[in-house]
Structure formats: C-alpha cells, structure tokens
Design an enzyme around this catalytic site. Structure first.
Site, PDB file in Angstrom:
ATOM      1  N   GLY A  38      -4.354  -4.332 -16.921  1.00  0.00           N
ATOM      2  CA  GLY A  38      -4.549  -3.848 -15.540  1.00  0.00           C
ATOM      3  C   GLY A  38      -5.783  -4.450 -14.872  1.00  0.00           C
ATOM      4  N   GLY A  39      -5.806  -4.325 -13.555  1.00  0.00           N
ATOM      5  CA  GLY A  39      -6.869  -4.915 -12.752  1.00  0.00           C
ATOM      6  C   GLY A  39      -8.245  -4.425 -13.129  1.00  0.00           C
ATOM      7  CE1 TYR A 101      -3.142  11.664 -14.577  1.00  0.00           C
ATOM      8  CE2 TYR A 101      -0.956  12.004 -15.512  1.00  0.00           C
ATOM      9  CZ  TYR A 101      -1.872  11.200 -14.864  1.00  0.00           C
ATOM     10  OH  TYR A 101      -1.529   9.928 -14.491  1.00  0.00           O
ATOM     11  NE  ARG A 288       2.500   4.047  -9.918  1.00  0.00           N
ATOM     12  CZ  ARG A 288       2.434   5.180  -9.246  1.00  0.00           C
ATOM     13  NH1 ARG A 288       3.234   6.197  -9.553  1.00  0.00           N
ATOM     14  NH2 ARG A 288       1.575   5.321  -8.258  1.00  0.00           N
ATOM     15  CD  GLU A 395      -0.199  -7.637  -8.714  1.00  0.00           C
ATOM     16  OE1 GLU A 395      -1.006  -6.912  -9.302  1.00  0.00           O
ATOM     17  OE2 GLU A 395       1.044  -7.478  -8.793  1.00  0.00           O
ATOM     18  CG  ASP A 513     -43.473  16.217  14.901  1.00  0.00           C
ATOM     19  OD1 ASP A 513     -42.934  16.273  16.010  1.00  0.00           O
ATOM     20  OD2 ASP A 513     -43.161  16.936  13.931  1.00  0.00           O
ATOM     21  CG  ASP A 515     -41.525  22.060  17.617  1.00  0.00           C
ATOM     22  OD1 ASP A 515     -41.639  23.284  17.683  1.00  0.00           O
ATOM     23  OD2 ASP A 515     -41.464  21.300  18.620  1.00  0.00           O
TER      24      ASP A 515
HETATM   25  C1  GDG Z   1      -3.463   2.937  -7.245  1.00  0.00           C
HETATM   26  C2  GDG Z   1      -3.306   3.191  -5.735  1.00  0.00           C
HETATM   27  C3  GDG Z   1      -4.368   0.964  -5.316  1.00  0.00           C
HETATM   28  C4  GDG Z   1       3.994  -2.525 -11.265  1.00  0.00           C
HETATM   29  N1  GDG Z   1       5.152  -2.611 -11.866  1.00  0.00           N
HETATM   30  C5  GDG Z   1       5.043  -3.551 -12.825  1.00  0.00           C
HETATM   31  C6  GDG Z   1       3.762  -4.051 -12.788  1.00  0.00           C
HETATM   32  N2  GDG Z   1       3.128  -3.398 -11.812  1.00  0.00           N
HETATM   33  C7  GDG Z   1       1.722  -3.601 -11.442  1.00  0.00           C
HETATM   34  C8  GDG Z   1       1.627  -4.409 -10.177  1.00  0.00           C
HETATM   35  C9  GDG Z   1       0.268  -3.975  -9.663  1.00  0.00           C
HETATM   36  C10 GDG Z   1       0.183  -2.520 -10.139  1.00  0.00           C
HETATM   37  O1  GDG Z   1       1.120  -2.354 -11.170  1.00  0.00           O
HETATM   38  C11 GDG Z   1       0.514  -1.527  -9.026  1.00  0.00           C
HETATM   39  O2  GDG Z   1      -0.607  -1.427  -8.220  1.00  0.00           O
HETATM   40  P1  GDG Z   1      -0.601  -0.763  -6.782  1.00  0.00           P
HETATM   41  O3  GDG Z   1      -1.877  -1.041  -6.136  1.00  0.00           O
HETATM   42  O4  GDG Z   1       0.530  -1.320  -6.008  1.00  0.00           O
HETATM   43  O5  GDG Z   1      -0.318   0.805  -6.979  1.00  0.00           O
HETATM   44  P2  GDG Z   1      -0.804   2.074  -7.911  1.00  0.00           P
HETATM   45  O6  GDG Z   1      -0.426   1.890  -9.312  1.00  0.00           O
HETATM   46  O7  GDG Z   1      -0.239   3.253  -7.228  1.00  0.00           O
HETATM   47  O8  GDG Z   1      -2.424   2.129  -7.842  1.00  0.00           O
HETATM   48  C12 GDG Z   1      -3.175   1.862  -5.017  1.00  0.00           C
HETATM   49  C13 GDG Z   1      -4.589   0.857  -6.823  1.00  0.00           C
HETATM   50  O9  GDG Z   1      -4.674   2.157  -7.416  1.00  0.00           O
HETATM   51  C14 GDG Z   1      -5.865   0.093  -7.151  1.00  0.00           C
HETATM   52  O10 GDG Z   1      -6.989   0.738  -6.632  1.00  0.00           O
HETATM   53  O11 GDG Z   1      -4.109  -0.319  -4.812  1.00  0.00           O
HETATM   54  O12 GDG Z   1      -3.087   2.085  -3.635  1.00  0.00           O
HETATM   55  O13 GDG Z   1      -2.176   4.008  -5.490  1.00  0.00           O
HETATM   56  O14 GDG Z   1      -0.754  -4.689 -10.271  1.00  0.00           O
HETATM   57  O15 GDG Z   1       1.706  -5.760 -10.483  1.00  0.00           O
HETATM   58  N3  GDG Z   1       3.345  -5.032 -13.612  1.00  0.00           N
HETATM   59  C15 GDG Z   1       4.220  -5.525 -14.526  1.00  0.00           C
HETATM   60  N4  GDG Z   1       5.475  -5.046 -14.622  1.00  0.00           N
HETATM   61  C16 GDG Z   1       5.939  -4.080 -13.806  1.00  0.00           C
HETATM   62  O16 GDG Z   1       7.078  -3.656 -13.909  1.00  0.00           O
HETATM   63  N5  GDG Z   1       3.824  -6.498 -15.345  1.00  0.00           N
END
Ligand code: GDG
Length: 741
Positions: A38-39, A101, A288, A395, A513, A515
């Site tokens: 993940g990022g 959660y 998702r 992406e 000053d 007050d």
């Molecule tokens: C939250 C916020 C904000 C998805 N399906 C597959 C896959 N992905 C990867 C995508 C992308 C990530 O998942 C989805 O990121 P998003 O930003 O679109 O959405 P959330 O998961 O809801 O994330 C959002 C984020 O946090 C970051 O701050 O941008 O707004 O809701 O990287 O590529 N990757 C692979 N297979 C899949 O089937 N390999």
C-alpha cells in the site's frame, strides 16, 4: 534541514494505524510476514534508511503499532519484524473490536464523513468501544515510546489518540493524518456533544494535523472553533501552551512505480491479453464495494450514454471491477445485488450475441492486471459521490507512459482539486456522465496527450515521497515555531537584567497596553479602571521617559483616564493618536470611512440574538462585545459564528480585518494596528531602550513590529512573540516598581 537537526537527538519513526504493515501468518514454530504494498507503507519507508532524503527520523526500523487479528497466545515470544518494520500488535477483544471498528468507525464515522448521514448509527456502545480501543493503542505506544521519537497517527480509527499521547508525553512530536473527507460542520454537529468534543480535542492533541484538501482543513477549523471555541490564525490554532498546525497535504502515489510498470513484461502481457479479448474502446473502473464510490450512478450514466449514442453500440466496452469489501454487512450485500441487477439489465437491454456493453467482475486484481488495464483503457471512469482523495485516478495517469487515455473524474473526489485537466463531472448527474463519456471517446489524441502531460508532471512532482517529506518538514518547522514562541517567565534575574538596561540608557520609550495590562479585566468594560498605584508609577516613568498608552479603547475613555499625565495616547488600535502635551487627536492617514454600514447590521443581528451582547461603534472600528452576555458559553459560540460569517462576507478589497479578541469581535481597517503605530513612534526618535507590555492578541503586532532589541513582555501564558512573560496582570505593578526602583 540536516543542519537544524544535527545537534538534536533524532528519534525513531513510530506509525500508529489501524492495520499493521504486514499480514502475520503462523507457520509451524515460526511466522511469515507478508508486507502490504500500500501507499502508506512505501511512503514511510522513504523516510528512513540509506535512501532517505530527509534525516528527520533515525535510520532505525520503523516501529508500527496496529491491530492484529491473531490471538496474543499465537504471537507470544515471536519477533515480528522484517528489514524495515518492527510491528507491535494491539490485541482488541472481538466484542470491543466489533463495536469499535465495524461500529463506531464504519457504521458511524465513515457514512457521516462521506455525507450519508442516513446510514450513520449512533450507539453509545460504539463510542465506549472507540474509547477503549484508542486506549489499547495508547497502552502499546506507552510501552515502547522513547525520547525524540516522532509519532504519526493515521486516520479516523484513532482520533482520540493524539490527545492521550500529549497528556502523558507532552514533549513527543505527534502528527495526525485524516484520510477521508472531513465533513462540513452541518454534518459534524450531528455527533452527540460529548463525542464531537472528544474527537476534536483528541485530534488537536497533535502538533500537526493533515487533510487532503483545503476544504477539509477549513471544515475542521470551523469544527474546532464551534466545538471548543479555539479560533485560528491562518493555519495555526494557538492553545495556551502550544500551537497546532492544520494544513492540507494531498496524498499521492509512487509515480515511478506505476510509470515504470508500463514496460514490465507481466504488465505488457496483461495489456496484450486485454487487447486480444476486447477490440472495442475500453472504459475502465476499479473500486472497493462501497456506497461512497458511486458505482450505481456510474452505471446509470453509462446507460444514458448507450441510450443516446446508438452509433457507439458494439464499439465500446465498460470493464467494471468491483473489489469485495465488507460484503457480510446487509447494506453492502444489498448494494451488491443492486449493482448485479443493474449490470444485468443494461447488458440485456443493449447487448447482443456479439457484444456485451459491461464486463463486470467482482474480485480483486493483481498489480500486473491492474496496471495492464490502466495502461490499455481509453477512458478511466471514476465517479465517487464522496472520496477523501482517490488514488485510482492518480494511478491511471501515472500508468500512461504513452500519454494516451482520458480521465473522467468526479468533482466530489479530493483529487479533483489537483487534476483540473480531467473531464470533471458531477457523479449524481447521469447526463453529465453520459456527455463526458462521449467527449472522452471522441477526444483527439493530441488533446489527450496535452492533458495527460500536465497531470503527469504534477503527480510526478508531488508524489507520495514528496507528500511524506512535506508532512515531516512541517512537523520540524512547528518545533522551531514553538522554540520561537516558548514562554520565558520573568525571574528576578530576568527583571534585574531589564532594570540594568533601563538604568544604563538615556532615551527610553515605553508602550503600555491598557486592559489586562495596566488595568485588570473585569466583566463590565466601563469599570476596568487603572489603580492609583499603577497610575502613579506610570506618571513617574513619564517624568524621565517617553510613555505611550496604546489600546483598542476609544479616545474619550483614554483621554479621561490619562489627561493629567504627560504621555502619548494611541486609541482604537493605532487609528487615533494624541501626542504628549497636545490636545489634538490625529486620525491615522490611511483611514477611510464608508465601510461600517455593511458590517453593522450583521453585528446588530447577532447582538439581538444573544442577550447581553452589545455592539460598540468606535470612530474607526466596530466591536461586538460579549463579556456581559448572560450565557457565556452560548455567546462564545455565537461569537465564533459571527467571526465565521464575517470572514466569508468581507471581500479582500475592503481591506478590513477581523480581530477575535478577548470577549470581543472587532472589525477595523487593515492599514494600521498597534504594531504599525508603535513602529512609527519608535522611528521618530533615537531610543536606546524600548519596552512594550500587553496581554491581548492585538499586542502581538506590537511585539512583532518592534526591533529585536526591544524588551517585549506578554502578560499571561498565551503563546506569544514577546521575549518574556509575566504570569498575570497582578504582577505588572511589582514588575514596574522593580524596574523603576
Ligand atoms: C482511503 C480514502 C484516500 C483497489 N483495488 C485493487 C487495488 N486497489 C488499490 C488501488 C488504490 C487503493 O487500492 C484504493 O485507494 P483509494 O484512494 O481509491 O481508496 P480507499 O481505499 O478508500 O482509501 C481515499 C486514501 O485513503 C488515501 O488517503 O485516497 O479517499 O477513502 O491504490 O490501486 N490494488 C490491487 N488490486 C485491486 O484489486 N493491486
């Protein structure tokens, strides 16, 4: 950056997020750790190790605290670390985790922040579990924290944590990032009073709070103002003993990873496979399963496009991938069957034996499949009805090394603020979607390239590494800001130094000053009268020094009090000046009239609605006083609303400023303030001793404008640009007596 850190102990980076950076799987006696790609994981990796551009944190492994769905017994005695991360699992009992959660986070905060209040469930058990779970995260952090560590807390699952850390470890640097939209106050206020208070207080326990966009920052600042009564100056909230910075940091992606993948053999294979199967133009979407992603609206828009454009039948395919998520929950199951039915209906209505308009898949994709689809699709159709940022669109752009393809993007995604070259649509408007699909499919290659080029260079420049770097640079800058604003309370030694300098000088100027400095703050402003002793002391100073009384009060009040003293008087924050010995009041030359009639009605209205509040018309300003209001808490809320409304109302060309003062909201022209007035006076003489004392926010202008050699003294413990502090107004007399002694 390096230099400022050299002499400091650089600490470890501690991430606290709901999830750990890897999945833990027991295997025999050992354990396997499957790191997420993940990022956030790659972003934080850029902060440590040899490749780190910015040694804000030590090169030690990143400590990561997160929830583990394993049992404590299962993981006992095992080392949970790989080359980069050391994990510290938090164990949350199943029943608590369910309410925490699935409940508070996903059944309340998620829908509320994504503007689905009807989906939000307010349950006391949820909030209790939320507090409990945040405490469990805190306990784990408390076990491992070391001096110098920087803690970075992630997202809406952990909003109470920053404050818990602040209480027990006041010196630890804490950052907080909110990944989803922060909603407008109208939505946020739906939370029960105690919950919203705990949330806002919890978040501002951090030193730096980040959101994706300026809108979210603004909404959050309003929530802080309305819920806790803390105003802000630009991006800063000044709490009495520290400042918190709230800013936007649009999260990004690893641009090179997606860009370089274009030529990766596996990706090439996937691209060719898709092209072999599909001869039509391809529209692609992936997200998702979630109501915030606008999947149904997207289908309706595509349907409208098919309805209106029979010439495209057989020539376009919409590949829609929905990734399974939360589908054991009723609402998600229902949504899934609605999607299934809608896809079925559209395919039945428009498809034929040779052509299926929608190719729908309910599964996740490998990275190669994903980039394969990104890089072969003619159009990416991304239509969330609300999305914090949305990384999929970034992406898609990064994957287009060939600069072909058109992005259609919802204006409700945070990313829309950065990707203006996309075709921006309203996701609820099916006609708008249909028209944009047509436009995208017909767009000439040169136009596609032109748009892609700009978007790609923007994402390349501010990639996820720049994002993390930016966030951490800001955290360090806050520390420097704190150093600057640090309170130094005057001790006998400090007072002695000022006295020595006073004695050694010949030509002195002193600014006081009124007050809160010369006179105590009392409920009725008319009764705030300087004591006989203090006045006597001022008069003694005036015999040998240039003394300036500098106040926001009107000239009549000040004249009456100080008429018998040989002092300069500056009234209405620098607008009106009466020189020593003169009886003439001079209006600051930059003052212009004709602005009050538009502001006064607003203030009057607020006064009518708030028993006890009054509007005072001064010669050069308008003030809304609420010190005398019957219900102080109600009045404070009203004052915050007034400031908010005035901020939105006042156009920059009016050159007006709003002063959110001590129980008063005041509007005046920007051209002058106590700072400019004090500076003008200082420049007319050759003073070898300058001292200024004040307690209010407006005195800060004076502290900032006066030369560095000036002795600037803040009365009270609020953060200040002054060099030193006295604890309270009662100490002013004794301080001045010691100087004059
Ligand atoms: C939250 C916020 C904000 C998805 N399906 C597959 C896959 N992905 C990867 C995508 C992308 C990530 O998942 C989805 O990121 P998003 O930003 O679109 O959405 P959330 O998961 O809801 O994330 C959002 C984020 O946090 C970051 O701050 O941008 O707004 O809701 O990287 O590529 N990757 C692979 N297979 C899949 O089937 N390999």
């Amino acid at each position: 950056m390096k230099n400022t850190q050299e002499n400091k102990q650089i600490g470890r980076l501690v991430i606290v997020a709901y999830r750990l950076p890897f999945k833990i799987v027991r295997e025999g006696e050992g354990v396997n750790l499957f790191q997420n790609s993940g990022g956030l994981v790659s972003a934080v990796l850029s902060l440590v190790g040899d490749g780190a551009q910015n040694p804000i944190v030590s090169g030690d492994k990143i400590q990561w605290i997160g929830y583990a769905d394993n049992s404590p017994e299962e993981l006992e005695g095992l080392s949970l670390e790989n080359d980069s991360f050391k994990a510290h699992p938090v164990f949350i009992p199943d029943d608590v985790n369910e309410n925490y959660y699935e409940g508070f986070c996903n059944d309340l905060i998620w829908p509320l922040c994504h503007y689905f209040p009807t989906h939000a469930r307010f349950d006391d058990a949820y909030f209790q579990a939320y507090q409990q779970a945040n405490e469990l995260f805190f306990e784990k952090l408390d076990e491992i924290i070391q001096p110098g560590d920087i803690v970075w807390v992630q997202d809406y699952q952990l909003m109470l944590l920053p404050q818990m850390i602040r209480k027990k470890h006041p010196d630890v640097k804490v950052g907080f990032f909110f990944h989803i939209p922060f909603p407008s106050y109208e939505l946020f206020r739906m939370l029960p009073v105690q919950w919203r208070k705990a949330i806002v207080e919890g978040i501002i326990g951090a030193d730096l709070v980040g959101f994706h966009t300026n809108d979210y920052v603004e909404y959050f600042l309003k929530a802080v103002r309305m819920v806790l009564g803390h105003g802000n100056k630009l991006h800063y909230i000044n709490l009495s003993n520290r400042i918190v910075k709230i800013d936007s940091f649009p999260i990004s992606i690893d641009f090179n990873k997606f860009n370089d993948a274009y030529t990766d053999p596996e990706v090439v294979k996937e691209r060719e496979l898709a092209r072999d199967m599909l001869k039509e133009k391809i529209i692609f979407s992936v997200d998702r399963l979630d109501y915030s992603k606008g999947i149904l609206h997207r289908l309706y828009g595509f349907e409208r496009f098919l309805e209106e454009n029979p010439n495209w039948h057989g020539r376009v395919a919409f590949v829609m991938v929905v990734v399974p998520s939360r589908d054991t929950i009723d609402r998600y199951q229902q949504m899934k069957s609605e999607i299934d039915q809608t896809v079925g209906r559209i395919n039945a209505d428009y498809g034929n034996i040779n052509w299926q308009p929608i190719i729908y898949q309910y599964r996740s994709m490998t990275f190669a499949e994903l980039v394969g689809m990104y890089s072969t699709s003619d159009v990416a159709l991304i239509t969330p009805v609300r999305d914090g940022m949305n990384l999929v669109c970034k992406e898609y752009v990064a994957s287009r090394q060939d600069k072909h393809g058109v992005l259609i993007l919802s204006e409700m995604a945070g990313a829309a603020a950065e990707l203006g070259e996309a075709l921006i649509i309203n996701p609820l408007d099916k006609q708008n979607i249909a028209d944009s699909i047509k436009l995208a499919l017909d767009m000439p290659i040169e136009e596609q390239e032109k748009r892609m080029k700009v978007m790609r260079s923007r994402i390349r420049e501010y990639d996820v590494f720049a994002w993390t770097n930016d966030f951490f640079t800001q955290i360090t800058m806050i520390e420097q800001e704190h150093e600057k604003l640090k309170q130094v309370f005057l001790t006998d030694q400090g007072i002695g130094e000022i006295r020595d300098a006073y004695r050694a000088s010949k030509n002195r100027i002193l600014f006081f000053d009124y007050d809160g400095t010369l006179a105590p703050i009392v409920a009725d402003p008319a009764k705030a009268i300087v004591s006989r002793e203090v006045k006597q002391l001022i008069s003694t100073f005036a015999e040998s020094d240039t003394v300036v009384i500098i106040s926001g009060r009107d000239r009549h009040f000040l004249s009456e009090l100080f008429l018998d003293l040989p002092v300069h008087i500056i009234a209405e924050h620098g607008a009106l000046i009466k020189a020593k010995g003169s009886s003439e009041w001079v209006l600051n030359e930059s003052y212009e009239e004709n602005w009050k009639e538009s502001i006064q009605p607003i203030m009057d209205l607020y006064a009518k609605r708030c028993p006890g509040a009054v509007v005072e018309e001064k010669e050069t300003s308008l003030a809304w006083h609420y010190r005398t209001a019957e219900d102080r808490e109600y009045a404070t809320r009203r004052a915050q609303e007034l400031v908010w409304q005035l901020k939105n109302y006042i156009q920059p060309e009016l050159n007006l400023q709003i002063i959110d003062g001590n129980k008063v909201v005041e509007v005046k022209k920007t051209a002058f303030n106590k700072g400019t007035a004090a500076k003008d006076l200082v420049e007319t003489g050759s003073y070898d001793f300058i001292m200024a004392m004040g307690d209010d926010k407006t005195d800060e202008d004076m502290f900032i404008e006066l030369p560095d050699t000036a002795y600037t003294i803040k009365v009270g413990d609020m953060l200040s640009a002054a060099r030193a502090h006295l604890r309270s107004q009662e100490e002013v007399f004794s301080f001045l007596s010691k100087i004059k002694d």
